[in-house]
Write a protein that holds these residues in place. Structure first.
Motif, PDB file in Angstrom:
ATOM      1  N   MET A   1     -26.597  21.145 -59.682  1.00 28.73           N
ATOM      2  CA  MET A   1     -25.385  21.129 -58.883  1.00 28.73           C
ATOM      3  C   MET A   1     -25.634  21.949 -57.609  1.00 28.73           C
ATOM      4  SD  MET A   1     -21.569  21.962 -60.262  1.00 28.73           S
ATOM      5  CE  MET A   1     -21.623  21.291 -61.873  1.00 28.73           C
ATOM      6  N   ASN A   2     -25.275  21.403 -56.484  1.00 31.80           N
ATOM      7  CA  ASN A   2     -25.501  22.125 -55.241  1.00 31.80           C
ATOM      8  C   ASN A   2     -24.263  22.945 -54.857  1.00 31.80           C
ATOM      9  OD1 ASN A   2     -23.705  20.225 -54.374  1.00 31.80           O
ATOM     10  ND2 ASN A   2     -25.167  19.071 -53.131  1.00 31.80           N
ATOM     11  N   ARG A   3     -24.419  23.792 -53.877  1.00 26.86           N
ATOM     12  CA  ARG A   3     -23.342  24.703 -53.460  1.00 26.86           C
ATOM     13  C   ARG A   3     -22.108  23.967 -52.946  1.00 26.86           C
ATOM     14  NH1 ARG A   3     -24.799  30.320 -52.165  1.00 26.86           N
ATOM     15  NH2 ARG A   3     -26.916  30.618 -52.882  1.00 26.86           N
ATOM     16  N   ALA A   4     -22.295  22.873 -52.260  1.00 27.29           N
ATOM     17  CA  ALA A   4     -21.157  22.122 -51.720  1.00 27.29           C
ATOM     18  C   ALA A   4     -20.287  21.574 -52.850  1.00 27.29           C
ATOM     19  CB  ALA A   4     -21.646  20.980 -50.833  1.00 27.29           C
ATOM     20  N   LYS A   5     -20.922  21.080 -53.893  1.00 28.62           N
ATOM     21  CA  LYS A   5     -20.169  20.549 -55.022  1.00 28.62           C
ATOM     22  C   LYS A   5     -19.423  21.666 -55.757  1.00 28.62           C
ATOM     23  CE  LYS A   5     -20.702  17.072 -58.552  1.00 28.62           C
ATOM     24  NZ  LYS A   5     -21.639  16.191 -59.239  1.00 28.62           N
ATOM     25  N   ILE A   6     -20.062  22.796 -55.917  1.00 21.80           N
ATOM     26  CA  ILE A   6     -19.412  23.952 -56.551  1.00 21.80           C
ATOM     27  C   ILE A   6     -18.219  24.405 -55.721  1.00 21.80           C
ATOM     28  CG2 ILE A   6     -19.710  26.384 -57.179  1.00 21.80           C
ATOM     29  CD1 ILE A   6     -22.618  25.680 -57.901  1.00 21.80           C
ATOM     30  N   GLN A   7     -18.389  24.467 -54.416  1.00 17.76           N
ATOM     31  CA  GLN A   7     -17.288  24.877 -53.544  1.00 17.76           C
ATOM     32  C   GLN A   7     -16.132  23.882 -53.612  1.00 17.76           C
ATOM     33  OE1 GLN A   7     -17.202  27.859 -52.017  1.00 17.76           O
ATOM     34  NE2 GLN A   7     -15.092  27.355 -51.544  1.00 17.76           N
ATOM     35  N   ASP A   8     -16.446  22.591 -53.744  1.00 15.05           N
ATOM     36  CA  ASP A   8     -15.390  21.587 -53.913  1.00 15.05           C
ATOM     37  C   ASP A   8     -14.591  21.837 -55.185  1.00 15.05           C
ATOM     38  OD1 ASP A   8     -16.016  20.289 -51.567  1.00 15.05           O
ATOM     39  OD2 ASP A   8     -17.289  18.766 -52.545  1.00 15.05           O
ATOM     40  N   TYR A   9     -15.292  22.159 -56.287  1.00 12.01           N
ATOM     41  CA  TYR A   9     -14.598  22.472 -57.544  1.00 12.01           C
ATOM     42  C   TYR A   9     -13.721  23.709 -57.397  1.00 12.01           C
ATOM     43  CZ  TYR A   9     -17.412  19.085 -60.141  1.00 12.01           C
ATOM     44  OH  TYR A   9     -17.990  17.938 -60.604  1.00 12.01           O
ATOM     45  N   ILE A  10     -14.223  24.713 -56.709  1.00 11.93           N
ATOM     46  CA  ILE A  10     -13.449  25.943 -56.491  1.00 11.93           C
ATOM     47  C   ILE A  10     -12.200  25.650 -55.666  1.00 11.93           C
ATOM     48  CG2 ILE A  10     -13.468  28.196 -55.342  1.00 11.93           C
ATOM     49  CD1 ILE A  10     -16.455  28.384 -56.141  1.00 11.93           C
ATOM     50  N   ASP A  11     -12.354  24.865 -54.624  1.00 15.25           N
ATOM     51  CA  ASP A  11     -11.201  24.511 -53.785  1.00 15.25           C
ATOM     52  C   ASP A  11     -10.168  23.702 -54.561  1.00 15.25           C
ATOM     53  OD1 ASP A  11     -12.404  25.827 -51.677  1.00 15.25           O
ATOM     54  OD2 ASP A  11     -13.257  23.985 -50.812  1.00 15.25           O
ATOM     55  N   GLN A  12     -10.623  22.766 -55.390  1.00  9.14           N
ATOM     56  CA  GLN A  12      -9.692  21.988 -56.203  1.00  9.14           C
ATOM     57  C   GLN A  12      -8.932  22.885 -57.165  1.00  9.14           C
ATOM     58  OE1 GLN A  12     -11.988  19.043 -58.241  1.00  9.14           O
ATOM     59  NE2 GLN A  12     -12.310  17.776 -56.411  1.00  9.14           N
ATOM     60  N   ARG A  13      -9.614  23.824 -57.784  1.00 12.38           N
ATOM     61  CA  ARG A  13      -8.975  24.734 -58.746  1.00 12.38           C
ATOM     62  C   ARG A  13      -7.955  25.632 -58.051  1.00 12.38           C
ATOM     63  NH1 ARG A  13      -6.748  25.358 -63.296  1.00 12.38           N
ATOM     64  NH2 ARG A  13      -7.017  27.386 -64.220  1.00 12.38           N
ATOM     65  N   GLU A  14      -8.286  26.146 -56.893  1.00 16.65           N
ATOM     66  CA  GLU A  14      -7.341  26.982 -56.144  1.00 16.65           C
ATOM     67  C   GLU A  14      -6.103  26.191 -55.743  1.00 16.65           C
ATOM     68  OE1 GLU A  14      -9.442  28.701 -52.887  1.00 16.65           O
ATOM     69  OE2 GLU A  14     -10.476  30.167 -54.148  1.00 16.65           O
ATOM     70  N   GLU A  15      -6.294  24.931 -55.359  1.00 16.58           N
ATOM     71  CA  GLU A  15      -5.151  24.088 -54.996  1.00 16.58           C
ATOM     72  C   GLU A  15      -4.258  23.824 -56.207  1.00 16.58           C
ATOM     73  OE1 GLU A  15      -4.484  19.530 -53.522  1.00 16.58           O
ATOM     74  OE2 GLU A  15      -6.161  20.646 -52.651  1.00 16.58           O
TER      75      GLU A  15
END
Length: 181
Positions: free
Chosen positions: A1-15
């Motif tokens: 898993m790359n950093r961009a995908k991890i950041q997408d998951y983090i952003d979705q969770r925060e939303e």
């Protein structure tokens, strides 16, 4: 898993989390989180941000008397503390240890805030084995019985086991075996 995908998951969770909890301010120090009243006791370096607090908030924090939020590396961390009259009181999470927590576990000079919970919600203790539908007011406590020092089962020639039924329950009672004459 790359950093961009991890950041997408983090952003979705925060939303998702921001949609769960809503903060409504009454005045500068009083506010509610989903109708639960809180009071801002202390704010250091403008550490309190209602939107970020709502993103990080969890219903588990409603059992604490005080909640401390501190900022480190642009991340908000929340920690709960008990008052001495709270039934869940633990000495290592006492109100008196808030200052020690700020000195030992927070970054030096970081922005922080302290919130007082005006309506503490103590969680109910659930029993894994509730047979009837009545709500229990006291938790079920299972005690372990000490084992009586007895000889090995094969060496108990002078004892006899008897099964005793009481409704749906049963138990075994050991009796001395009658001597044969």
């Amino acid at each position: 898993m790359n950093r961009a995908k991890i950041q997408d998951y983090i952003d979705q969770r925060e939303e998702q989390r921001s949609l769960i909890y809503h903060v409504e301010k009454s005045d500068k120090v009083h506010f509610t989180v989903n109708g639960h009243p809180y009071e801002l006791v202390k704010e250091y370096r403008n550490g309190f941000d209602a939107e970020k607090f709502a993103e990080r908030f969890s219903s588990v924090l409603s059992k604490y008397d005080y909640i401390v939020g501190d900022w480190g590396y642009d991340q908000l961390r929340l920690k709960g503390f008990y008052d001495s009259d709270n039934p869940l009181f633990e000495p290592d999470q006492s109100v008196e240890t808030i200052e020690d927590y700020l000195f030992e576990y927070c970054n030096f000079g970081c922005a922080y805030f302290i919130i007082h919970n005006n309506d503490i919600c103590i969680p109910r203790q659930h029993s894994h084995r509730q047979r009837n539908s009545k709500k229990r007011t006291t938790p079920i406590i299972h005690e372990r019985r000490r084992k009586i020092k007895q000889a090995n089962v094969r060496q108990r020639h002078n004892q006899q086991a008897e099964r005793v039924k009481n409704g749906h329950h049963q138990k075994f009672v050991m009796h001395q075996r009658k001597k044969r004459s």
